[in-house]
Design a protein around this motif. Structure first.
Motif, PDB file in Angstrom:
ATOM      1  N   MET A   1       0.835  -1.195   0.000  1.00  0.00           N
ATOM      2  CA  MET A   1       0.000   0.000   0.000  1.00  0.00           C
ATOM      3  C   MET A   1       0.875   1.253   0.000  1.00  0.00           C
ATOM      4  O   MET A   1       0.656   2.178  -0.772  1.00  0.00           O
ATOM      5  N   PHE A   2       1.911   1.281   0.849  1.00  0.00           N
ATOM      6  CA  PHE A   2       2.809   2.436   0.885  1.00  0.00           C
ATOM      7  C   PHE A   2       3.598   2.565  -0.415  1.00  0.00           C
ATOM      8  O   PHE A   2       3.926   3.672  -0.844  1.00  0.00           O
ATOM      9  N   ASN A   3       3.896   1.450  -1.051  1.00  0.00           N
ATOM     10  CA  ASN A   3       4.575   1.499  -2.343  1.00  0.00           C
ATOM     11  C   ASN A   3       3.683   2.206  -3.367  1.00  0.00           C
ATOM     12  O   ASN A   3       4.154   3.036  -4.153  1.00  0.00           O
ATOM     13  N   GLY A   4       2.392   1.908  -3.337  1.00  0.00           N
ATOM     14  CA  GLY A   4       1.445   2.577  -4.221  1.00  0.00           C
ATOM     15  C   GLY A   4       1.320   4.060  -3.902  1.00  0.00           C
ATOM     16  O   GLY A   4       1.265   4.900  -4.811  1.00  0.00           O
ATOM     17  N   VAL A   5       1.312   4.389  -2.608  1.00  0.00           N
ATOM     18  CA  VAL A   5       1.247   5.793  -2.197  1.00  0.00           C
ATOM     19  C   VAL A   5       2.478   6.537  -2.708  1.00  0.00           C
ATOM     20  O   VAL A   5       2.371   7.651  -3.245  1.00  0.00           O
ATOM     21  N   ALA A   6       3.644   5.929  -2.561  1.00  0.00           N
ATOM     22  CA  ALA A   6       4.878   6.568  -3.022  1.00  0.00           C
ATOM     23  C   ALA A   6       4.852   6.782  -4.533  1.00  0.00           C
ATOM     24  O   ALA A   6       5.266   7.841  -5.024  1.00  0.00           O
ATOM     25  N   ALA A   7       4.353   5.805  -5.273  1.00  0.00           N
ATOM     26  CA  ALA A   7       4.270   5.946  -6.726  1.00  0.00           C
ATOM     27  C   ALA A   7       3.335   7.088  -7.118  1.00  0.00           C
ATOM     28  O   ALA A   7       3.643   7.879  -8.024  1.00  0.00           O
ATOM     29  N   GLU A   8       2.210   7.190  -6.422  1.00  0.00           N
ATOM     30  CA  GLU A   8       1.274   8.280  -6.696  1.00  0.00           C
ATOM     31  C   GLU A   8       1.893   9.629  -6.367  1.00  0.00           C
ATOM     32  O   GLU A   8       1.734  10.596  -7.124  1.00  0.00           O
ATOM     33  N   GLN A   9       2.609   9.707  -5.251  1.00  0.00           N
ATOM     34  CA  GLN A   9       3.242  10.967  -4.864  1.00  0.00           C
ATOM     35  C   GLN A   9       4.332  11.355  -5.864  1.00  0.00           C
ATOM     36  O   GLN A   9       4.452  12.530  -6.223  1.00  0.00           O
ATOM     37  N   ALA A  10       5.112  10.386  -6.313  1.00  0.00           N
ATOM     38  CA  ALA A  10       6.156  10.677  -7.300  1.00  0.00           C
ATOM     39  C   ALA A  10       5.546  11.187  -8.595  1.00  0.00           C
ATOM     40  O   ALA A  10       6.056  12.133  -9.206  1.00  0.00           O
ATOM     41  N   SER A  11       4.450  10.591  -9.001  1.00  0.00           N
ATOM     42  CA  SER A  11       3.763  11.028 -10.210  1.00  0.00           C
ATOM     43  C   SER A  11       3.244  12.456 -10.050  1.00  0.00           C
ATOM     44  O   SER A  11       3.360  13.286 -10.961  1.00  0.00           O
ATOM     45  N   GLU A  12       2.681  12.751  -8.896  1.00  0.00           N
ATOM     46  CA  GLU A  12       2.160  14.103  -8.625  1.00  0.00           C
ATOM     47  C   GLU A  12       3.292  15.130  -8.612  1.00  0.00           C
ATOM     48  O   GLU A  12       3.154  16.219  -9.160  1.00  0.00           O
ATOM     49  N   ILE A  13       4.426  14.779  -8.008  1.00  0.00           N
ATOM     50  CA  ILE A  13       5.579  15.683  -7.993  1.00  0.00           C
ATOM     51  C   ILE A  13       6.052  15.944  -9.418  1.00  0.00           C
ATOM     52  O   ILE A  13       6.359  17.076  -9.790  1.00  0.00           O
ATOM     53  N   SER A  14       6.079  14.902 -10.227  1.00  0.00           N
ATOM     54  CA  SER A  14       6.478  15.064 -11.624  1.00  0.00           C
ATOM     55  C   SER A  14       5.540  16.005 -12.363  1.00  0.00           C
ATOM     56  O   SER A  14       5.984  16.866 -13.134  1.00  0.00           O
ATOM     57  N   ARG A  15       4.246  15.857 -12.134  1.00  0.00           N
ATOM     58  CA  ARG A  15       3.265  16.744 -12.788  1.00  0.00           C
ATOM     59  C   ARG A  15       3.404  18.187 -12.314  1.00  0.00           C
ATOM     60  O   ARG A  15       3.327  19.118 -13.111  1.00  0.00           O
ATOM     61  N   LYS A  16       3.614  18.366 -11.003  1.00  0.00           N
ATOM     62  CA  LYS A  16       3.658  19.717 -10.451  1.00  0.00           C
ATOM     63  C   LYS A  16       4.960  20.455 -10.751  1.00  0.00           C
ATOM     64  O   LYS A  16       4.947  21.662 -10.981  1.00  0.00           O
ATOM     65  N   TYR A  17       6.081  19.729 -10.751  1.00  0.00           N
ATOM     66  CA  TYR A  17       7.378  20.401 -10.805  1.00  0.00           C
ATOM     67  C   TYR A  17       8.233  19.984 -12.005  1.00  0.00           C
ATOM     68  O   TYR A  17       9.311  20.525 -12.203  1.00  0.00           O
ATOM     69  N   GLY A  18       7.769  19.018 -12.787  1.00  0.00           N
ATOM     70  CA  GLY A  18       8.561  18.513 -13.902  1.00  0.00           C
ATOM     71  C   GLY A  18       8.703  19.529 -15.009  1.00  0.00           C
ATOM     72  O   GLY A  18       8.048  20.558 -15.066  1.00  0.00           O
ATOM     73  N   THR A  19       9.590  19.201 -15.917  1.00  0.00           N
ATOM     74  CA  THR A  19       9.812  20.053 -17.063  1.00  0.00           C
ATOM     75  C   THR A  19       9.902  19.180 -18.304  1.00  0.00           C
ATOM     76  O   THR A  19      10.295  18.034 -18.239  1.00  0.00           O
ATOM     77  N   ASP A  20       9.535  19.735 -19.412  1.00  0.00           N
ATOM     78  CA  ASP A  20       9.619  18.982 -20.663  1.00  0.00           C
ATOM     79  C   ASP A  20      10.726  19.548 -21.556  1.00  0.00           C
ATOM     80  O   ASP A  20      10.742  19.311 -22.757  1.00  0.00           O
ATOM     81  N   LYS A  21      11.663  20.276 -20.960  1.00  0.00           N
ATOM     82  CA  LYS A  21      12.733  20.906 -21.737  1.00  0.00           C
ATOM     83  C   LYS A  21      13.723  19.892 -22.283  1.00  0.00           C
ATOM     84  O   LYS A  21      14.260  20.051 -23.348  1.00  0.00           O
ATOM     85  N   GLY A  22      14.035  18.869 -21.522  1.00  0.00           N
ATOM     86  CA  GLY A  22      14.978  17.843 -21.969  1.00  0.00           C
ATOM     87  C   GLY A  22      16.382  18.400 -22.126  1.00  0.00           C
ATOM     88  O   GLY A  22      16.709  19.479 -21.642  1.00  0.00           O
ATOM     89  N   THR A  23      17.223  17.651 -22.798  1.00  0.00           N
ATOM     90  CA  THR A  23      18.597  18.092 -23.052  1.00  0.00           C
ATOM     91  C   THR A  23      18.783  18.268 -24.530  1.00  0.00           C
ATOM     92  O   THR A  23      18.838  17.301 -25.287  1.00  0.00           O
ATOM     93  N   GLU A  24      18.833  19.487 -24.933  1.00  0.00           N
ATOM     94  CA  GLU A  24      18.981  19.783 -26.355  1.00  0.00           C
ATOM     95  C   GLU A  24      20.355  20.291 -26.665  1.00  0.00           C
ATOM     96  O   GLU A  24      21.004  20.904 -25.930  1.00  0.00           O
TER      97      GLU A  24
END
Length: 60
Positions: free
Chosen positions: A37-60
């Motif tokens: 259950m905590f593994n699922g919670v961690a996965a959801e939190q990581a996904s949310e962090i990615s959505r909130k703070y991620g970037t799509d700039k990449g390395t160009e």
């Protein structure tokens, strides 16, 4: 030294919550279903962090 912004505080809080969930998922003293259950919670939190703070700039 720069003063933290509310966004910095929110980001730190999100990261700390993720860390707590990951630690709980790895705690061998907990029953396997609880760890899963905590593994699922961690996965959801990581996904949310990615959505909130991620970037799509990449390395160009």
């Amino acid at each position: 030294m720069a003063k933290p912004t509310p966004d910095d505080d929110e980001f730190l809080s999100d990261i700390l919550s993720l860390g707590a969930a990951v630690n709980a998922a790895r705690d061998e003293g907990l029953p396997p279903p609880v760890r899963e259950m905590f593994n699922g919670v961690a996965a959801e939190q990581a996904s949310e962090i990615s959505r909130k703070y991620g970037t799509d700039k990449g390395t160009e």
